[in-house]
Motif scaffolding. Structure first.
Motif, PDB file in Angstrom:
ATOM      1  N   ASN A 236       0.804  -1.232   0.000  1.00 39.65           N
ATOM      2  CA  ASN A 236       0.000   0.000   0.000  1.00 39.65           C
ATOM      3  C   ASN A 236       0.832   1.276   0.000  1.00 39.65           C
ATOM      4  O   ASN A 236       0.303   2.349   0.314  1.00 39.65           O
ATOM      5  N   LEU A 237       2.096   1.186  -0.349  1.00 36.24           N
ATOM      6  CA  LEU A 237       2.942   2.373  -0.325  1.00 36.24           C
ATOM      7  C   LEU A 237       2.389   3.471  -1.229  1.00 36.24           C
ATOM      8  O   LEU A 237       2.460   4.657  -0.900  1.00 36.24           O
ATOM      9  N   ASP A 238       1.818   3.090  -2.359  1.00 37.01           N
ATOM     10  CA  ASP A 238       1.262   4.091  -3.280  1.00 37.01           C
ATOM     11  C   ASP A 238       0.166   4.910  -2.624  1.00 37.01           C
ATOM     12  O   ASP A 238       0.001   6.100  -2.922  1.00 37.01           O
ATOM     13  N   LEU A 239      -0.598   4.287  -1.729  1.00 35.51           N
ATOM     14  CA  LEU A 239      -1.662   5.002  -1.022  1.00 35.51           C
ATOM     15  C   LEU A 239      -1.088   6.163  -0.215  1.00 35.51           C
ATOM     16  O   LEU A 239      -1.658   7.257  -0.189  1.00 35.51           O
ATOM     17  N   LEU A 240       0.067   5.926   0.430  1.00 35.07           N
ATOM     18  CA  LEU A 240       0.690   6.973   1.229  1.00 35.07           C
ATOM     19  C   LEU A 240       1.388   8.015   0.360  1.00 35.07           C
ATOM     20  O   LEU A 240       1.378   9.201   0.662  1.00 35.07           O
ATOM     21  N   LEU A 241       1.984   7.571  -0.743  1.00 35.13           N
ATOM     22  CA  LEU A 241       2.676   8.511  -1.633  1.00 35.13           C
ATOM     23  C   LEU A 241       1.703   9.472  -2.293  1.00 35.13           C
ATOM     24  O   LEU A 241       2.059  10.619  -2.573  1.00 35.13           O
ATOM     25  N   CYS A 242       0.487   9.004  -2.551  1.00 35.13           N
ATOM     26  CA  CYS A 242      -0.489   9.840  -3.254  1.00 35.13           C
ATOM     27  C   CYS A 242      -1.363  10.655  -2.296  1.00 35.13           C
ATOM     28  O   CYS A 242      -2.190  11.463  -2.738  1.00 35.13           O
ATOM     29  N   ALA A 243      -1.187  10.460  -0.994  1.00 33.45           N
ATOM     30  CA  ALA A 243      -2.047  11.110  -0.014  1.00 33.45           C
ATOM     31  C   ALA A 243      -1.809  12.621  -0.014  1.00 33.45           C
ATOM     32  O   ALA A 243      -0.691  13.084  -0.131  1.00 33.45           O
TER      33      ALA A 243
END
Length: 248
Positions: A236-243
């Motif tokens: 889920n790293l993308d979820l945090l990068l796009c936040a």
């Protein structure tokens, strides 16, 4: 005949002049744009970050009048992590310890605005329970959501937490305060930063500064949901990068 004496420059004006001079001196050595912020921290003397074509440096005021060889070492350390440059910087800092102002962590925390309660995750409660469970409530630190760094364009990395040995304050990135981020993952990040209170940064065998000594990394695996938290981060790293997190 009356004669007006020259007016001494105000301290803040003088600091700005010295800072601009330091930026020019570093600009030629880093071969790029440089923005310097001067501080009087008691532990972390220098930090830096690359933002596209801009180098951002936070430096203790002892570097304002640093000689050329020290600034060259600073540039080499910033650009390529040179071990010899790091050793020279350590010697310079040690020689100038007289300029490091001593403030207690409590005094430093009074200057900060602590915001540990988010919309979805209460960091203060998480910290207290972890402190009791893993450290017998012996960790004496404060915790807060940090400011959301301004970014333009897609974020390529994210620093989810940090620990300041100066103020004994843990800062958690506000991107973690989302309903889709599980509590056990936030707990893991907080636990990791609490370990920095126990295991301080030191110099490795190669002369480089080691902020994650082996014993810290081994201790981290004792976290009750370690494997699940690592797996969640990987997926889920993308979820945090796009936040685009709101400030709590």
């Amino acid at each position: 005949m009356a004669r007006q004496l020259p007016v001494a420059p105000e301290p803040n004006r003088l600091l700005k002049v010295w800072r601009r001079v330091l930026e020019r001196r570093l600009r030629t050595r880093l071969r790029g744009k440089v923005a310097v912020e001067i501080h009087d921290n008691t532990h972390t003397m220098l930090t830096f970050q690359r933002q596209r074509a801009l180098w951002r440096l936070r430096l203790h005021h002892m570097f304002l009048a640093a000689p050329d060889d020290v600034l060259q070492a600073l540039a080499s350390f910033v650009r390529k992590g040179d071990a010899d440059a790091s050793a020279l910087l350590d010697k310079y800092i040690e020689r100038n310890r007289i300029f490091i102002r001593r403030l207690s962590p409590a005094q430093m925390r009074k200057r900060l605005r602590l915001s540990p309660v988010g919309r979805y995750h209460d960091l203060a409660r998480i910290y207290e329970r972890l402190n009791e469970r893993y450290f017998q409530s012996r960790i004496d630190a404060a915790i807060t959501y940090g400011p959301a760094p301004r970014v333009s364009g897609p974020r390529k990395s994210i620093k989810m937490g940090s620990y300041s040995a100066d103020s004994k304050v843990i800062r958690i990135h506000p991107a973690l305060d989302q309903p889709l981020v599980p509590r056990y993952f936030v707990e893991w990040i907080v636990f990791h930063e609490m370990l920095h209170h126990v295991y301080r940064a030191r110099r490795g065998d190669d002369g480089r500064r080691c902020i994650h000594p082996p014993e810290l990394m081994e201790h981290e695996k004792r976290f009750h949901d370690y494997q699940r938290a690592v797996a969640w981060e990987r997926e889920n790293l993308d979820l945090l990068l796009c936040a685009r997190a709101e400030q709590p």
